[in-house]
Each structure stands twice: as C-alpha cells, then as structure tokens.
Design a protein around this motif. Sequence first.
Motif, PDB file in Angstrom:
ATOM      1  N   PRO A 148       0.836  -1.203   0.000  1.00  0.00           N
ATOM      2  CA  PRO A 148       0.000   0.000   0.000  1.00  0.00           C
ATOM      3  C   PRO A 148       0.869   1.250   0.000  1.00  0.00           C
ATOM      4  CG  PRO A 148       0.155  -0.865   2.212  1.00  0.00           C
ATOM      5  CD  PRO A 148       0.895  -1.828   1.321  1.00  0.00           C
ATOM      6  N   TYR A 176      -6.696  -2.303   3.185  1.00  0.00           N
ATOM      7  CA  TYR A 176      -7.098  -2.885   1.905  1.00  0.00           C
ATOM      8  C   TYR A 176      -7.507  -4.335   2.080  1.00  0.00           C
ATOM      9  CZ  TYR A 176      -2.283  -4.738   1.782  1.00  0.00           C
ATOM     10  OH  TYR A 176      -1.104  -5.362   2.072  1.00  0.00           O
ATOM     11  N   SER A 203      -9.567  -0.507  -1.500  1.00  0.00           N
ATOM     12  CA  SER A 203      -8.790   0.358  -0.624  1.00  0.00           C
ATOM     13  C   SER A 203      -9.702   1.281   0.168  1.00  0.00           C
ATOM     14  CB  SER A 203      -7.822   1.217  -1.445  1.00  0.00           C
ATOM     15  OG  SER A 203      -7.090   2.084  -0.597  1.00  0.00           O
ATOM     16  N   TYR A 240      -1.240   1.773  -5.109  1.00  0.00           N
ATOM     17  CA  TYR A 240      -0.772   0.491  -4.576  1.00  0.00           C
ATOM     18  C   TYR A 240       0.174  -0.115  -5.601  1.00  0.00           C
ATOM     19  CZ  TYR A 240      -4.215   0.424  -0.807  1.00  0.00           C
ATOM     20  OH  TYR A 240      -4.935   0.706   0.313  1.00  0.00           O
TER      21      TYR A 240
END
Length: 159
Positions: free
Chosen positions: A80, A99, A136, A154
Amino acid sequence: MKEKLAPIFGIFTIYFAFFGSLARAEDINFNAVVANSCTVTKLTDGTMLYDTTEYDFNEGTPGTFTVLNTAPGGTVTITPPSNFSTKPGDYTGTPNFSYRYSFIGTNTIAEVTISDGSSDIINFALPGLNTGTLHSSATTSSGGFTSGNYTAVYTVTCS
C-alpha cells in the motif's frame, strides 16, 4: 545360370554383412525450457468514496489485475502507499491505508483484509493465470480530508 548368380548373391551377402554392421541407432533429443516468470497486468483502477459522516475514504470500486506465473511458487506482493501521490496542498494529515484482496483462477485465494497498512505476500502453489481484486480505504490522523483530489497508488509485484 545358378552358377552365374551365386557369386552375385555372395557379393550382396558380404555387402550387407559389412554395411549392415555399420548401421547405428541415434537418439534425437528434444529440449525445452520453462522460464520462471511472473507478470502483473492492470485491468482497471479502483475508487474510494468519501464518507461525510466518518470523514474518511471507504471502499468504492475495486482495482483489478491479472497475475500470470509460468512456474509453481510464484510470489505476489501487495504494497500500500505510505501517502497519497496526489492530494490537495492544504491537506497536512497522515493517511492510514487499509485494503482487502482476493484472487480467482488457477490459484483461488479467499478475501484477505490488511488493516495495518503493511505489505502482504501471497504465494501461488500452481502456475497459471489469476485475476486479483483490490479494494482500498483510508483514514487520516487529522480532522478529516480537505476538499480536492486524492490518489492512492498500490504496488503489485510478482516474482
């Protein structure tokens, strides 16, 4: 007549005995290589939706991607962001990203949630094509997000 043919048959017998013993078998090899490779291909970007009650970003539409690994034991890492790559100039908070992901295909992996902002490593047991889905969300350390555009990137890698 038989007497005239006898020497000819004798020559053929000697010829086949001599050259017949020279005949050999040869092996023909067929070689192939399977390179251990892994490729990630983005299919779609995802979205996050601003929650005006909680003042954070909730999951919107997922980002999707494929992973093609040609040998068993492919490893996928989802990392992330540590911050937004695009954000308003007056946003001074520190975002916290969460996430969740899943895979379908040769390697099916049920939904996994990562809420501490850390990377996750996924090991594929089988070679093949897999489709990943990534959602997310984000909270912030400050009193909310300021007006403007935000982009969270990401990174999905495989080896």
